[in-house]
Motif scaffolding. Structure first.
Motif, PDB file in Angstrom:
ATOM      1  N   VAL A   1      -6.281 -19.799  -3.945  1.00  0.00           N
ATOM      2  CA  VAL A   1      -6.964 -18.545  -4.276  1.00  0.00           C
ATOM      3  C   VAL A   1      -5.958 -17.407  -4.092  1.00  0.00           C
ATOM      4  CG1 VAL A   1      -9.362 -19.192  -3.889  1.00  0.00           C
ATOM      5  CG2 VAL A   1      -7.954 -18.617  -1.938  1.00  0.00           C
ATOM      6  N   VAL A   2      -5.120 -17.213  -5.086  1.00  0.00           N
ATOM      7  CA  VAL A   2      -3.970 -16.329  -4.942  1.00  0.00           C
ATOM      8  C   VAL A   2      -4.334 -14.853  -4.950  1.00  0.00           C
ATOM      9  CG1 VAL A   2      -2.341 -17.994  -5.900  1.00  0.00           C
ATOM     10  CG2 VAL A   2      -3.535 -16.420  -7.425  1.00  0.00           C
ATOM     11  N   LEU A   3      -5.494 -14.494  -5.464  1.00  0.00           N
ATOM     12  CA  LEU A   3      -5.942 -13.106  -5.436  1.00  0.00           C
ATOM     13  C   LEU A   3      -6.930 -12.863  -4.304  1.00  0.00           C
ATOM     14  CD1 LEU A   3      -6.422 -12.550  -9.274  1.00  0.00           C
ATOM     15  CD2 LEU A   3      -4.448 -11.940  -7.869  1.00  0.00           C
ATOM     16  N   ARG A   4      -7.633 -13.876  -3.880  1.00  0.00           N
ATOM     17  CA  ARG A   4      -8.599 -13.761  -2.789  1.00  0.00           C
ATOM     18  C   ARG A   4      -7.917 -13.762  -1.424  1.00  0.00           C
ATOM     19  NH1 ARG A   4     -10.805 -13.488   1.213  1.00  0.00           N
ATOM     20  NH2 ARG A   4     -12.914 -14.076   1.844  1.00  0.00           N
TER      21      ARG A   4
ATOM     22  N   LEU B   1       0.826  -1.206   0.000  1.00  0.00           N
ATOM     23  CA  LEU B   1       0.000   0.000   0.000  1.00  0.00           C
ATOM     24  C   LEU B   1       0.860   1.256   0.000  1.00  0.00           C
ATOM     25  CD1 LEU B   1      -2.878  -0.971   2.464  1.00  0.00           C
ATOM     26  CD2 LEU B   1      -2.853  -1.066  -0.038  1.00  0.00           C
ATOM     27  N   GLY B   2       2.020   1.183   0.673  1.00  0.00           N
ATOM     28  CA  GLY B   2       2.931   2.326   0.645  1.00  0.00           C
ATOM     29  C   GLY B   2       3.438   2.602  -0.754  1.00  0.00           C
TER      30      GLY B   2
ATOM     31  N   ALA C   1      -7.652  -4.660 -15.223  1.00  0.00           N
ATOM     32  CA  ALA C   1      -7.896  -4.774 -13.780  1.00  0.00           C
ATOM     33  C   ALA C   1      -9.180  -4.057 -13.394  1.00  0.00           C
ATOM     34  CB  ALA C   1      -6.705  -4.213 -13.006  1.00  0.00           C
ATOM     35  N   ALA C   2      -9.415  -2.885 -14.003  1.00  0.00           N
ATOM     36  CA  ALA C   2     -10.625  -2.119 -13.694  1.00  0.00           C
ATOM     37  C   ALA C   2     -11.881  -2.862 -14.147  1.00  0.00           C
ATOM     38  CB  ALA C   2     -10.548  -0.743 -14.356  1.00  0.00           C
ATOM     39  N   LEU C   3     -11.812  -3.534 -15.297  1.00  0.00           N
ATOM     40  CA  LEU C   3     -12.958  -4.305 -15.773  1.00  0.00           C
ATOM     41  C   LEU C   3     -13.276  -5.450 -14.813  1.00  0.00           C
ATOM     42  CD1 LEU C   3     -15.070  -5.075 -17.922  1.00  0.00           C
ATOM     43  CD2 LEU C   3     -13.295  -6.452 -19.020  1.00  0.00           C
ATOM     44  N   PHE C   4     -12.254  -6.175 -14.405  1.00  0.00           N
ATOM     45  CA  PHE C   4     -12.464  -7.300 -13.500  1.00  0.00           C
ATOM     46  C   PHE C   4     -13.011  -6.822 -12.157  1.00  0.00           C
ATOM     47  CE2 PHE C   4     -10.699 -10.261 -10.250  1.00  0.00           C
ATOM     48  CZ  PHE C   4     -11.489 -11.348 -10.560  1.00  0.00           C
ATOM     49  N   TRP C   5     -12.406  -5.762 -11.620  1.00  0.00           N
ATOM     50  CA  TRP C   5     -12.870  -5.246 -10.334  1.00  0.00           C
ATOM     51  C   TRP C   5     -14.270  -4.645 -10.465  1.00  0.00           C
ATOM     52  CZ3 TRP C   5     -14.361  -0.567  -8.151  1.00  0.00           C
ATOM     53  CH2 TRP C   5     -14.445  -0.564  -6.754  1.00  0.00           C
ATOM     54  N   GLY C   6     -14.532  -3.958 -11.572  1.00  0.00           N
ATOM     55  CA  GLY C   6     -15.854  -3.377 -11.777  1.00  0.00           C
ATOM     56  C   GLY C   6     -16.943  -4.430 -11.846  1.00  0.00           C
TER      57      GLY C   6
ATOM     58  N   TRP D   1     -12.312  -5.716  -1.691  1.00  0.00           N
ATOM     59  CA  TRP D   1     -11.084  -5.007  -1.337  1.00  0.00           C
ATOM     60  C   TRP D   1      -9.851  -5.715  -1.895  1.00  0.00           C
ATOM     61  CZ3 TRP D   1      -8.237  -1.091   0.480  1.00  0.00           C
ATOM     62  CH2 TRP D   1      -6.998  -1.367   1.032  1.00  0.00           C
ATOM     63  N   LEU D   2      -9.803  -7.027  -1.724  1.00  0.00           N
ATOM     64  CA  LEU D   2      -8.626  -7.771  -2.163  1.00  0.00           C
ATOM     65  C   LEU D   2      -8.476  -7.731  -3.675  1.00  0.00           C
ATOM     66  CD1 LEU D   2      -8.882 -10.768   0.301  1.00  0.00           C
ATOM     67  CD2 LEU D   2      -7.039  -9.094   0.206  1.00  0.00           C
ATOM     68  N   TYR D   3      -9.566  -7.870  -4.409  1.00  0.00           N
ATOM     69  CA  TYR D   3      -9.479  -7.771  -5.863  1.00  0.00           C
ATOM     70  C   TYR D   3      -9.107  -6.347  -6.286  1.00  0.00           C
ATOM     71  CZ  TYR D   3     -11.406 -12.458  -6.600  1.00  0.00           C
ATOM     72  OH  TYR D   3     -11.595 -13.816  -6.630  1.00  0.00           O
ATOM     73  N   GLY D   4      -9.423  -5.379  -5.447  1.00  0.00           N
ATOM     74  CA  GLY D   4      -9.035  -4.002  -5.736  1.00  0.00           C
ATOM     75  C   GLY D   4      -7.544  -3.768  -5.687  1.00  0.00           C
ATOM     76  N   LEU D   5      -6.798  -4.667  -5.018  1.00  0.00           N
ATOM     77  CA  LEU D   5      -5.344  -4.524  -4.985  1.00  0.00           C
ATOM     78  C   LEU D   5      -4.738  -4.602  -6.382  1.00  0.00           C
ATOM     79  CD1 LEU D   5      -4.493  -6.753  -1.870  1.00  0.00           C
ATOM     80  CD2 LEU D   5      -4.726  -4.272  -1.952  1.00  0.00           C
TER      81      LEU D   5
END
Length: 394
Positions: free
Chosen positions: A361-364, A25-26, A53-58, A79-83
Motif C-alpha cells: 500500500v504505497v500511498l496508504r 512537507l517543507g 490528485a484532487a479528484l482522487f482525494w475528493g 491525510w496520507l492520500y492528501g500528500l
C-alpha cells in the motif's frame, strides 16, 4: 534555504520517517509559498496532475459520508492520500536545475547505501543507530529501502546515459548504479528485485527509437534478469521462495507464508469489492471489514492492510476510486513519457509507484508514500520545462 531543503529531500528518502515528513512537507510548503508569491495558483489549478490528485482525494473525502470506520482509521488515510496534492506544486515551483541536483544527490545516496549494505553483510559495519535505522532497518522501512535502491540504480543509469557527460562521468555513474544494485541484491526483500526489471525495461523503451530497438532493449533486460535469478544466490533464494509459497497456497485463513497470506488477503478484499462494487465501503473501512471476516488469534488476523493499493482502494472506494487512481497514476506516467528525455526520471518514479502498488500500500503507508512522492515531485520539475515547450499555443 530552498536549495538546502531540496537537497535534503534526496537523502531523506533513506532516513527515518520524521526526516521524510520534514523534507516533503517543507518542500510542499515552500512550493506553495512560491506559487502564491508569484501569483501562479491558477497555473496549479489548471495542471492535469493536480486535477487528477484532487479528484482522487475528493472522492476519498466524500466517502466519509458512508464509511462506517471510526475517525481514527479514516482521517489518517485521508491525510496520507492528501500528500498527493503537494506533488504538482513541487513540480511547478522547483527550478529544473535545482531538481536535477536533487536527482543527482539521490543517485549518490543510493550508491552509498549499497556500499553500506555490502559492508554490513561482510561484518565490517559496527552495530549502532545508523545500522539499525538506515542500513538494515526492520519492517516496511526495509522494504521501501529495497524499492528506492532499485529506483536509485535506475536514476544512476539515466545519469550515465546523458549525452553531455564526459566519459569518466559516465563511468562513475555506471559504477554508482552497480553499487546500488549490489545493495539491492544483498538485501533480503523482494520488492526492489521485482521492480528493477520493470524500471529498466521502461527506461529502455523510452530511450530507444524504433520498435526493433525497443524490443531488443526489453530482451536484454529480460536476459539480465534471468541471469541474476540463476546466478545470484541471494536473488534466486528470495524469488524462488515467493514462487514456492504461491504454488503451495491453499485457500484458507490458516495460511502462514508471506505470499500465502497475501493471496488470502486478496480473496477477502475482492469479496468486499463484490459487496459494494461502485463506491465501496468508504475510506478507512477495510480494517473493520477484514476483522469481521477472519477469526481472531490466527496469524493472518494481524494484518492491517491487504498489501495491495488497488485492492485497498477498490474495497473502500469501489470502481469509481480505481478509475480515479488509475487516471492519476497512468496520466502522470503518460505526461512524463511525452516530455521526452527530460521526463524519464518522472516516468521511472511513477512506474515505481504504479508497479509497487501491486505488492504494497504505497500511498496508504507514509514510509512508502513520502520518499516516492518526493522523487516524483522533483523529477516532475525536471520534466516541466519540456512539457511547456511541447504544448501548442491556444
Amino acid at each position: 534555504m530552498y536549495s538546502a531543503l531540496a537537497v535534503l529531500c534526496a537523502w531523506a528518502v533513506f532516513l527515518p520517517i520524521g526526516v521524510k515528513y520534514l523534507a516533503f512537507l517543507g518542500c510542499g510548503a515552500a512550493a506553495l509559498r512560491v506559487l502564491i508569491r508569484e501569483r501562479r495558483l491558477g497555473e496549479l489549478l489548471r495542471d492535469a496532475g493536480f486535477r487528477a490528485a484532487a479528484l482522487f482525494w475528493g472522492l476519498t473525502a466524500l466517502s466519509l459520508l458512508w464509511s462506517p470506520a471510526h475517525w481514527r482509521d479514516s482521517l489518517p488515510q485521508l491525510w496520507l492520500y492528501g500528500l498527493l496534492l503537494l506533488v504538482p506544486p513541487i513540480a511547478l515551483a522547483c527550478p529544473a536545475a535545482l531538481a536535477r541536483r536533487v536527482l543527482v544527490q539521490f543517485g549518490i545516496a543510493a550508491a552509498l547505501l549499497g556500499v553500506a549494505v555490502g559492508l554490513a553483510r561482510a561484518g565490517a559495519l559496527p552495530d549502532g543507530l545508523l545500522h539499525r535505522t538506515i542500513v538494515e532497518p526492520e519492517g516496511n522501512q526495509r522494504i521501501i529501502n529495497s524499492l528506492m535502491l532499485a529506483l536509485g540504480a535506475s536514476i544512476c543509469l539515466l545519469q550515465a546515459m546523458t549525452p553531455q557527460r564526459a566519459h569518466w562521468q559516465r563511468a562513475a555513474w555506471f559504477g554508482a548504479a552497480a553499487l546500488a544494485l549490489l545493495g539491492l541484491a544483498l538485501q533480503d526483500r523482494r520488492t526492489g528485485m521485482v521492480a528493477l526489471p520493470v524500471l529498466l525495461a521502461a527506461l529502455g523503451l523510452a530511450r530507444q527509437r524504433g520498435w526493433w530497438r525497443r524490443l531488443a532493449a526489453v530482451a536484454v533486460v529480460a536476459g539480465l534478469s534471468l541471469a541474476a535469478w540463476q546466478f545470484s544466490p541471494a536473488v534466486r533464494g528470495r524469488i524462488d521462495e515467493g514462487l514456492n509459497e504461491m504454488r503451495q497456497y491453499q485457500s484458507s485463513d490458516t495460511a502462514a507464508t508471506s505470499w500465502g497470506m497475501r493471496l488470502r488477503l486478496a480473496e477477502h478484499s475482492l469479496d468486499m469489492v463484490r459487496e459494494k462494487p461502485l463506491f465501496g465501503h468508504g475510506v478507512g473501512s477495510w480494517l473493520d471489514q477484514w476483522r469481521a471476516r477472519v477469526q481472531p488469534g490466527l496469524l493472518i488476523s494481524v494484518h492491517l492492510t491487504p498489501h495491495n493499493e488497488y485492492l485497498l482502494v477498490a474495497s473502500q472506494l469501489g470502481l469509481a476510486g480505481i478509475a480515479a487512481l488509475l487516471w492519476l497514476l497512468i496520466g502522470n506516467a503518460v505526461r512524463a513519457w511525452r516530455a521526452g528525455p527530460h521526463g524519464l526520471a518522472a516516468l521511472l518514479a511513477w512506474i515505481a509507484i504504479t508497479w509497487s502498488a501491486l505488492f504494497n500500500v504505497v500511498l496508504r503507508d507514509a514510509k512508502f508514500a513520502l520518499p516516492l512522492l518526493l522523487i516524483a515531485g522533483m523529477a516532475g520539475a525536471v520534466a516541466r520545462p519540456n512539457v511547456l515547450a511541447r504544448q501548442k499555443p491556444l
